[in-house]
Scaffold this motif. Sequence first.
Motif, short mmCIF file in Angstrom:
data_model
loop_
_atom_site.label_atom_id
_atom_site.label_comp_id
_atom_site.label_asym_id
_atom_site.label_seq_id
_atom_site.Cartn_x
_atom_site.Cartn_y
_atom_site.Cartn_z
N ALA A 15 -2.46 -2.87 1.77
CA ALA A 15 -1.29 -3.68 1.39
C ALA A 15 -1.71 -5.09 1.00
CB ALA A 15 -0.29 -3.72 2.54
N LYS A 16 -2.65 -5.67 1.74
CA LYS A 16 -3.15 -7.01 1.41
C LYS A 16 -3.84 -7.01 0.05
CE LYS A 16 -4.41 -11.29 2.19
NZ LYS A 16 -3.44 -12.37 2.09
N ALA A 17 -4.66 -6.00 -0.20
CA ALA A 17 -5.36 -5.89 -1.49
C ALA A 17 -4.36 -5.74 -2.63
CB ALA A 17 -6.34 -4.73 -1.47
N ILE A 18 -3.32 -4.94 -2.42
CA ILE A 18 -2.29 -4.77 -3.45
C ILE A 18 -1.64 -6.11 -3.77
CG2 ILE A 18 0.00 -3.75 -3.91
CD1 ILE A 18 -1.02 -1.25 -2.34
N ASP A 19 -1.33 -6.88 -2.72
CA ASP A 19 -0.74 -8.22 -2.93
C ASP A 19 -1.70 -9.13 -3.68
OD1 ASP A 19 1.58 -7.48 -1.65
OD2 ASP A 19 1.04 -8.40 0.27
N LEU A 20 -2.98 -9.11 -3.31
CA LEU A 20 -3.97 -9.96 -3.98
C LEU A 20 -4.11 -9.61 -5.46
CD1 LEU A 20 -6.77 -10.07 -1.24
CD2 LEU A 20 -5.36 -12.00 -2.03
N ILE A 21 -3.99 -8.34 -5.77
CA ILE A 21 -4.11 -7.89 -7.16
C ILE A 21 -2.88 -8.27 -7.97
CG2 ILE A 21 -4.34 -5.85 -8.65
CD1 ILE A 21 -6.03 -4.61 -6.33
N GLY A 22 -1.74 -8.37 -7.32
CA GLY A 22 -0.52 -8.75 -8.03
C GLY A 22 0.59 -7.72 -7.95
N GLY A 23 0.50 -6.78 -7.03
CA GLY A 23 1.54 -5.77 -6.87
C GLY A 23 1.08 -4.41 -7.35
N PRO A 24 1.87 -3.38 -7.02
CA PRO A 24 1.49 -2.00 -7.36
C PRO A 24 1.27 -1.77 -8.86
CG PRO A 24 3.35 -2.03 -5.85
CD PRO A 24 3.12 -3.44 -6.26
N ALA A 25 2.07 -2.39 -9.69
CA ALA A 25 1.92 -2.18 -11.13
C ALA A 25 0.58 -2.70 -11.63
CB ALA A 25 3.06 -2.85 -11.89
N GLU A 26 0.16 -3.84 -11.12
CA GLU A 26 -1.15 -4.41 -11.50
C GLU A 26 -2.28 -3.53 -10.99
OE1 GLU A 26 -2.65 -7.14 -13.45
OE2 GLU A 26 -0.71 -6.53 -14.21
N VAL A 27 -2.13 -3.02 -9.78
CA VAL A 27 -3.17 -2.13 -9.23
C VAL A 27 -3.32 -0.92 -10.14
CG1 VAL A 27 -3.86 -0.65 -7.30
CG2 VAL A 27 -2.82 -2.89 -6.85
N MET A 28 -2.19 -0.33 -10.53
CA MET A 28 -2.23 0.83 -11.41
C MET A 28 -2.89 0.49 -12.74
SD MET A 28 0.86 3.46 -12.34
CE MET A 28 1.61 2.57 -13.68
N ARG A 29 -2.55 -0.68 -13.29
CA ARG A 29 -3.12 -1.10 -14.57
C ARG A 29 -4.62 -1.34 -14.48
NH1 ARG A 29 -4.68 -5.21 -17.56
NH2 ARG A 29 -4.39 -6.84 -16.03
N LYS A 30 -5.05 -2.00 -13.41
CA LYS A 30 -6.46 -2.39 -13.29
C LYS A 30 -7.36 -1.28 -12.78
CE LYS A 30 -5.93 -7.34 -12.78
NZ LYS A 30 -6.24 -8.52 -11.94
N THR A 31 -6.82 -0.35 -12.00
CA THR A 31 -7.68 0.65 -11.37
C THR A 31 -7.41 2.08 -11.82
OG1 THR A 31 -6.21 1.05 -9.48
CG2 THR A 31 -7.81 -0.78 -9.27
N GLY A 32 -6.21 2.32 -12.35
CA GLY A 32 -5.85 3.69 -12.71
C GLY A 32 -5.32 4.50 -11.54
N VAL A 33 -5.20 3.89 -10.37
CA VAL A 33 -4.68 4.58 -9.19
C VAL A 33 -3.16 4.67 -9.33
CG1 VAL A 33 -4.41 4.48 -6.68
CG2 VAL A 33 -6.58 3.81 -7.73
N THR A 34 -2.61 5.85 -9.15
CA THR A 34 -1.17 6.05 -9.34
C THR A 34 -0.36 5.44 -8.21
OG1 THR A 34 -1.09 8.16 -8.15
CG2 THR A 34 -1.60 8.25 -10.53
N LEU A 35 0.90 5.20 -8.48
CA LEU A 35 1.79 4.64 -7.47
C LEU A 35 1.95 5.58 -6.28
CD1 LEU A 35 4.52 3.19 -9.85
CD2 LEU A 35 2.68 1.96 -8.69
N THR A 36 1.96 6.86 -6.54
CA THR A 36 2.06 7.85 -5.47
C THR A 36 0.87 7.73 -4.53
OG1 THR A 36 3.22 9.35 -6.97
CG2 THR A 36 2.29 10.31 -4.97
N THR A 37 -0.30 7.62 -5.10
CA THR A 37 -1.52 7.50 -4.30
C THR A 37 -1.50 6.21 -3.49
OG1 THR A 37 -2.77 8.83 -5.87
CG2 THR A 37 -4.04 7.40 -4.41
N LEU A 38 -1.10 5.11 -4.11
CA LEU A 38 -1.00 3.84 -3.39
C LEU A 38 -0.05 3.95 -2.20
CD1 LEU A 38 -0.84 1.15 -6.20
CD2 LEU A 38 -2.72 1.59 -4.63
N ALA A 39 1.08 4.60 -2.43
CA ALA A 39 2.06 4.75 -1.35
C ALA A 39 1.46 5.54 -0.20
CB ALA A 39 3.32 5.45 -1.88
N ARG A 40 0.70 6.57 -0.49
CA ARG A 40 0.09 7.38 0.57
C ARG A 40 -0.98 6.59 1.32
NH1 ARG A 40 -1.03 13.33 -1.16
NH2 ARG A 40 -0.76 13.60 1.06
N TRP A 41 -1.75 5.74 0.61
CA TRP A 41 -2.74 4.90 1.29
C TRP A 41 -2.05 3.90 2.21
CZ3 TRP A 41 -6.20 3.11 -3.39
CH2 TRP A 41 -6.90 4.20 -3.89
N LYS A 42 -0.95 3.31 1.70
CA LYS A 42 -0.24 2.30 2.50
C LYS A 42 0.39 2.90 3.75
CE LYS A 42 2.33 -0.88 0.68
NZ LYS A 42 3.28 -1.64 -0.12
#
Length: 186
Positions: A15-42
Motif C-alpha cells: 500500500a505504501k509503495a502504491i502511494d509512492l508511485i501515485g496510486g493504482p493507475a500509475e502502478v498499472m501504467r508503470k509496471t503492467g500489474v493489473t488492478l486485480t493483482t494489486l488488490a490481492r497483494w494489498k
Amino acid sequence: MSERNLYGGFPERVAKAIDLIGGPAEVMRKTGVTLTTLARWKKGEADPSRMNLIKMAEAAEVNIAWLATGEGPMRTESVASANHSPGIAGGDRQADEDRSKQAPAQVIDLEQHREAVDDLDYVLLTKVADAFDYFWEERGMEPPPVEIESAMVEHVYKHFADKKNVTVDGILGHLRRLKNILIKSA
C-alpha cells in the motif's frame, strides 16, 4: 531473518509503495500489474512474482529488500540513483517514451480515468477475480491473455457494482450462465 519479518506487514508495504508511485493507475501504467493483482497483494491474498516485485520496487524507488521483507531501510541512495538510469521504471523519460512508442495499442491515458480507478471497490474486484480463477479452474482451462481477461473482469465488475451482498458464488453462477460466451472469447 525471522518468518515474521519475512511475511509480516507486506500488504502495508505494498500500500505504501502504491502511494509512492501515485496510486493504482500509475502502478498499472508503470509496471503492467493489473488492478486485480494489486488488490490481492494489498489484502495479503497473493504474493508477487520476483519480476513484479522488482518492477514495483523500481517504480516506487524503494529498496527491494524492504518491500519484500520489511528488512533494511525503505529507501537508500543507491535505489534512487539506480532508478534514474536509462531503461529503469521511473528513470529516463526518453526510454519511457521509446517503450510507449513500441506498443501503442497498450498505452492508455490513465490520468483521464484516475478518479474512477481510485474509486474502485477492491473487495468486489477481488471477488470477481476469484470467481474468474475458479471458473477457469473448473474447466481445466488456462485463463485467456491478460487483455481479454481484463475486459471480461471489467464487464462483470460493472454488472455487480451496484448490487448489495455480492458473493464469489453469486459471481461464479453468473459466469457459468455466460460460459459459452466466455469460452469463445478465451
